[in-house]
Design a protein around this motif. Structure first.
Motif, PDB file in Angstrom:
ATOM      1  N   PHE A 279       0.732  -0.914  -0.205  1.00  0.00           N
ATOM      2  CA  PHE A 279       0.244  -0.096  -0.159  1.00  0.00           C
ATOM      3  C   PHE A 279       0.667   0.956  -0.414  1.00  0.00           C
ATOM      4  O   PHE A 279       0.247   2.611  -1.055  1.00  0.00           O
ATOM      5  CB  PHE A 279      -0.940  -0.012   0.858  1.00  0.00           C
ATOM      6  N   MET A 280       1.508   1.268   0.890  1.00  0.00           N
ATOM      7  CA  MET A 280       2.306   2.689   1.104  1.00  0.00           C
ATOM      8  C   MET A 280       3.477   2.430  -0.603  1.00  0.00           C
ATOM      9  O   MET A 280       3.784   3.786  -1.260  1.00  0.00           O
ATOM     10  CB  MET A 280       4.110   2.211   2.250  1.00  0.00           C
ATOM     11  N   SER A 281       3.645   1.770  -1.401  1.00  0.00           N
ATOM     12  CA  SER A 281       4.936   1.364  -2.078  1.00  0.00           C
ATOM     13  C   SER A 281       4.339   2.392  -3.407  1.00  0.00           C
ATOM     14  O   SER A 281       4.233   3.388  -4.048  1.00  0.00           O
ATOM     15  CB  SER A 281       5.361  -0.045  -2.863  1.00  0.00           C
ATOM     16  N   PHE A 282       2.272   1.715  -3.365  1.00  0.00           N
ATOM     17  CA  PHE A 282       1.643   2.395  -4.139  1.00  0.00           C
ATOM     18  C   PHE A 282       1.100   3.552  -3.895  1.00  0.00           C
ATOM     19  O   PHE A 282       0.776   4.497  -4.965  1.00  0.00           O
ATOM     20  CB  PHE A 282       0.084   1.351  -4.465  1.00  0.00           C
ATOM     21  N   LYS A 283       1.193   4.391  -2.654  1.00  0.00           N
ATOM     22  CA  LYS A 283       0.661   5.176  -2.654  1.00  0.00           C
ATOM     23  C   LYS A 283       1.606   6.156  -2.579  1.00  0.00           C
ATOM     24  O   LYS A 283       1.309   7.898  -3.884  1.00  0.00           O
ATOM     25  CB  LYS A 283       0.299   5.310  -1.102  1.00  0.00           C
ATOM     26  N   TRP A 284       2.920   6.188  -2.860  1.00  0.00           N
ATOM     27  CA  TRP A 284       3.863   6.926  -2.407  1.00  0.00           C
ATOM     28  C   TRP A 284       5.091   7.019  -4.168  1.00  0.00           C
ATOM     29  O   TRP A 284       5.498   7.553  -3.991  1.00  0.00           O
ATOM     30  CB  TRP A 284       5.320   7.051  -1.365  1.00  0.00           C
ATOM     31  N   ASN A 285       4.138   5.977  -4.602  1.00  0.00           N
ATOM     32  CA  ASN A 285       4.512   5.820  -6.061  1.00  0.00           C
ATOM     33  C   ASN A 285       5.881   5.957  -6.245  1.00  0.00           C
ATOM     34  O   ASN A 285       6.856   5.585  -7.227  1.00  0.00           O
ATOM     35  CB  ASN A 285       4.672   7.427  -7.354  1.00  0.00           C
ATOM     36  N   LEU A 286       6.517   4.510  -5.228  1.00  0.00           N
ATOM     37  CA  LEU A 286       7.653   4.347  -5.497  1.00  0.00           C
ATOM     38  C   LEU A 286       7.533   2.435  -6.322  1.00  0.00           C
ATOM     39  O   LEU A 286       6.872   1.713  -5.432  1.00  0.00           O
ATOM     40  CB  LEU A 286       8.505   3.696  -3.915  1.00  0.00           C
ATOM     41  N   PRO A 287       8.606   2.416  -6.842  1.00  0.00           N
ATOM     42  CA  PRO A 287       8.354   0.766  -8.030  1.00  0.00           C
ATOM     43  C   PRO A 287       8.330  -0.557  -6.387  1.00  0.00           C
ATOM     44  O   PRO A 287       9.649  -0.100  -6.008  1.00  0.00           O
ATOM     45  CB  PRO A 287       8.434   0.247  -8.976  1.00  0.00           C
ATOM     46  N   PRO A 288       7.615  -1.508  -6.826  1.00  0.00           N
ATOM     47  CA  PRO A 288       8.148  -2.543  -5.792  1.00  0.00           C
ATOM     48  C   PRO A 288       9.465  -3.018  -6.026  1.00  0.00           C
ATOM     49  O   PRO A 288      10.490  -3.262  -5.341  1.00  0.00           O
ATOM     50  CB  PRO A 288       7.056  -3.132  -6.169  1.00  0.00           C
ATOM     51  N   THR A 289      10.085  -2.800  -7.070  1.00  0.00           N
ATOM     52  CA  THR A 289      11.671  -3.443  -7.072  1.00  0.00           C
ATOM     53  C   THR A 289      12.773  -2.338  -6.519  1.00  0.00           C
ATOM     54  O   THR A 289      14.192  -2.204  -6.599  1.00  0.00           O
ATOM     55  CB  THR A 289      11.811  -3.102  -8.782  1.00  0.00           C
ATOM     56  N   ARG A 290      12.227  -0.695  -5.672  1.00  0.00           N
ATOM     57  CA  ARG A 290      12.737   0.035  -5.643  1.00  0.00           C
ATOM     58  C   ARG A 290      12.575   0.104  -3.942  1.00  0.00           C
ATOM     59  O   ARG A 290      13.030   0.544  -3.091  1.00  0.00           O
ATOM     60  CB  ARG A 290      12.249   1.602  -5.670  1.00  0.00           C
ATOM     61  N   LEU A 291      12.046  -1.429  -3.644  1.00  0.00           N
ATOM     62  CA  LEU A 291      12.301  -1.590  -2.696  1.00  0.00           C
ATOM     63  C   LEU A 291      12.601  -2.882  -1.574  1.00  0.00           C
ATOM     64  O   LEU A 291      12.504  -3.112  -2.517  1.00  0.00           O
ATOM     65  CB  LEU A 291      10.482  -1.201  -1.596  1.00  0.00           C
ATOM     66  N   LEU A 292      13.157  -2.291  -0.848  1.00  0.00           N
ATOM     67  CA  LEU A 292      14.461  -3.663   0.178  1.00  0.00           C
ATOM     68  C   LEU A 292      13.586  -4.117   1.215  1.00  0.00           C
ATOM     69  O   LEU A 292      13.284  -3.223   2.573  1.00  0.00           O
ATOM     70  CB  LEU A 292      15.556  -3.506   0.619  1.00  0.00           C
ATOM     71  N   VAL A 293      12.592  -5.562   1.610  1.00  0.00           N
ATOM     72  CA  VAL A 293      12.195  -6.198   2.610  1.00  0.00           C
ATOM     73  C   VAL A 293      13.384  -6.413   3.410  1.00  0.00           C
ATOM     74  O   VAL A 293      13.471  -7.381   2.297  1.00  0.00           O
ATOM     75  CB  VAL A 293      10.688  -6.431   2.315  1.00  0.00           C
ATOM     76  N   ALA A 294      13.498  -6.682   4.398  1.00  0.00           N
ATOM     77  CA  ALA A 294      14.379  -7.313   5.431  1.00  0.00           C
ATOM     78  C   ALA A 294      13.811  -7.787   6.156  1.00  0.00           C
ATOM     79  O   ALA A 294      13.012  -6.934   7.418  1.00  0.00           O
ATOM     80  CB  ALA A 294      15.388  -6.909   6.038  1.00  0.00           C
ATOM     81  N   GLY A 295      13.350  -9.393   6.921  1.00  0.00           N
ATOM     82  CA  GLY A 295      13.196  -9.954   8.210  1.00  0.00           C
ATOM     83  C   GLY A 295      13.507 -10.927   8.475  1.00  0.00           C
ATOM     84  O   GLY A 295      15.114 -11.428   7.959  1.00  0.00           O
ATOM     85  N   GLY A 296      13.517 -11.584   9.167  1.00  0.00           N
ATOM     86  CA  GLY A 296      14.449 -12.532  10.330  1.00  0.00           C
ATOM     87  C   GLY A 296      13.732 -13.990  10.701  1.00  0.00           C
ATOM     88  O   GLY A 296      12.732 -13.796  10.167  1.00  0.00           O
ATOM     89  N   PRO A 297      13.568 -14.455  11.670  1.00  0.00           N
ATOM     90  CA  PRO A 297      13.095 -15.268  12.145  1.00  0.00           C
ATOM     91  C   PRO A 297      12.014 -15.573  12.085  1.00  0.00           C
ATOM     92  O   PRO A 297      10.916 -16.576  11.760  1.00  0.00           O
ATOM     93  CB  PRO A 297      14.780 -15.693  13.438  1.00  0.00           C
ATOM     94  N   GLY A 298      11.282 -14.084  13.070  1.00  0.00           N
ATOM     95  CA  GLY A 298      10.204 -14.068  13.360  1.00  0.00           C
ATOM     96  C   GLY A 298       9.337 -13.317  12.061  1.00  0.00           C
ATOM     97  O   GLY A 298       7.768 -13.549  12.431  1.00  0.00           O
ATOM     98  N   SER A 299       9.980 -13.442  10.820  1.00  0.00           N
ATOM     99  CA  SER A 299       9.345 -12.730  10.192  1.00  0.00           C
ATOM    100  C   SER A 299       7.631 -13.667   9.244  1.00  0.00           C
ATOM    101  O   SER A 299       8.616 -14.455   8.745  1.00  0.00           O
ATOM    102  CB  SER A 299       9.858 -12.418   9.060  1.00  0.00           C
ATOM    103  N   GLY A 300       6.937 -13.330   8.641  1.00  0.00           N
ATOM    104  CA  GLY A 300       6.170 -14.299   8.423  1.00  0.00           C
ATOM    105  C   GLY A 300       6.332 -14.238   6.679  1.00  0.00           C
ATOM    106  O   GLY A 300       6.859 -13.302   6.252  1.00  0.00           O
ATOM    107  N   ALA A 301       5.462 -15.260   6.031  1.00  0.00           N
ATOM    108  CA  ALA A 301       6.412 -15.266   4.385  1.00  0.00           C
ATOM    109  C   ALA A 301       5.327 -14.315   3.771  1.00  0.00           C
ATOM    110  O   ALA A 301       5.703 -13.658   2.907  1.00  0.00           O
ATOM    111  CB  ALA A 301       6.237 -16.683   4.584  1.00  0.00           C
ATOM    112  N   ASP A 302       4.190 -13.584   4.597  1.00  0.00           N
ATOM    113  CA  ASP A 302       3.295 -12.473   4.060  1.00  0.00           C
ATOM    114  C   ASP A 302       4.127 -11.096   3.192  1.00  0.00           C
ATOM    115  O   ASP A 302       4.021 -10.819   2.390  1.00  0.00           O
ATOM    116  CB  ASP A 302       2.380 -12.157   5.411  1.00  0.00           C
TER     117      ASP A 302
END
Length: 361
Positions: A279-302
């Motif tokens: 939602f944030m990506s769409f709202k601020w016109n940041l293409p998904p490929t310009r977002l790096l999402v970093a998660g760890g052991p507790g993060s879900g696949a979602d």
């Protein structure tokens, strides 16, 4: 009415302390959610309509409570004074440009950002002070071209306390309470449009009733928010299918999420950490490929299920293995901030970062 864009008669009824039975469409949903003074039904269903009217008339105690709710809430939510104040507050925020300061100290930086890093709080930012300091230094070096977002299952207040303990500056975007809240900058401006999107058919009382007798679940009231119910898992064998089955049987539009394997979060059907990032990506016109999402052991696949670039640091949960072959999910060998930097180097996200041999080997 078969359809109702707003529903002035419902506002007038609330001002008079009268309960209502209204169509489950358009404005009545918002009005009854705000005033808590009636029921929504499918008005094409004669039996449902009659049953709802009888239900309202048969409970004088609830009717008195609804009358009190209505008179109080209608003035607080729908008066001209309230509308005027909301418009002026919104205009003031736009004029000041004070949407965000973040790591850059520039209130107007969000619209100019070229890319953004979203990192989970636990097991990614927390846990290694040196890794965190190195990561922050890389972010500062890139000025306001790279934004910083935090995703966490913690409440907003809990997340801010943790960030303060870590010595981490207020992020540009804070996604908290398991993806149900989005805040911007040091002023923590709440994204009301996200809230309007996720509240559709959200029934926390219905969720509580549906899960009340499930063995191994204990409500964590201190972590409950408007759009998130949290339970402690007292039985490790209790799986998500059991919980999801209960919610589905009750006809509830809700999503069940595991947080760090020890907490079960129930959120609206339209909410999750991954959907909040998209939602944030769409709202601020940041293409998904310009977002790096970093998660760890507790993060879900979602969190990694969209088209964003993603990195899973260090060890990971079993459910992550389904993403092993995903072309935009990188599994780092390093933990914490070092794993984030390893992933950034893999994607050339910052353009000039190479893995630090000493820490990333």
């Amino acid at each position: 009415a078969l359809t109702e864009p707003f529903g002035l008669t419902l506002i007038e009824a609330a001002a008079c302390g009268l309960p209502v039975v209204a169509t489950d469409d358009g404005g009545p949903r918002d009005i009854i959610e705000a005033c808590q003074h009636g029921l929504l039904v499918d008005v094409m269903d004669n039996q449902a309509l009659g049953s709802a009217i009888a239900d309202v008339l048969s409970d004088p105690v609830r009717r008195a409570r609804w009358a009190k709710n209505a008179v109080t809430s209608v003035h607080r939510t729908f008066s001209w004074r309230t509308h005027t104040r909301r418009y002026l507050e919104a205009i003031s925020e736009v004029r000041s440009g004070a949407l965000i300061a973040g790591v850059h100290g520039d209130a107007s930086s969000l619209p100019r950002m070229d890319r953004m890093l979203f990192a989970s709080l636990d097991h990614v930012l927390a846990g290694d002070e040196r890794a965190l300091a190195t990561l922050v230094e890389h972010l500062r070096k890139h000025g306001d071209g790279v934004g910083v977002g935090i995703t966490t299952g913690r409440t907003t207040e809990e997340a801010l306390r943790t960030l303060e303990t870590l010595g981490f500056v207020t992020p540009d975007v804070l996604i908290s309470a398991s993806g149900t809240e989005i805040h911007y900058g040091p002023r923590l401006i709440r994204d009301r449009s996200w809230e309007r999107q996720i509240r559709h058919r959200w029934d926390p009382d219905g969720v509580s009733r549906a899960l009340a007798d499930v063995p191994g679940l204990r409500p964590v009231e201190a972590s409950r928010t408007r759009y998130r119910l949290r339970y402690a898992l007292q039985d490790s064998s209790l799986g998500l299918p059991t919980v999801r089955g209960r919610l589905r049987k009750a006809g509830l539009r809700a999503t069940a999420l595991l947080d760090r394997g020890r907490r079960l979060d129930i959120v609206p059907g339209r909410a999750s950490p991954g959907m909040a990032v998209r939602f944030m990506s769409f709202k601020w016109n940041l293409p998904p490929t310009r977002l790096l999402v970093a998660g760890g052991p507790g993060s879900g696949a979602d969190l990694f299920s969209g088209d964003t670039l993603a990195v899973v640091v260090g060890c990971h949960a079993e459910e992550m293995e389904e993403l092993m072959d995903h072309p935009r999910v990188y599994f780092a060998s390093s933990m914490h901030g070092w794993g984030v930097l390893e992933g950034a180097a893999h994607y050339d996200f910052f353009g000039d970062i190479q893995p630090h041999d000493e820490e990333l080997a």
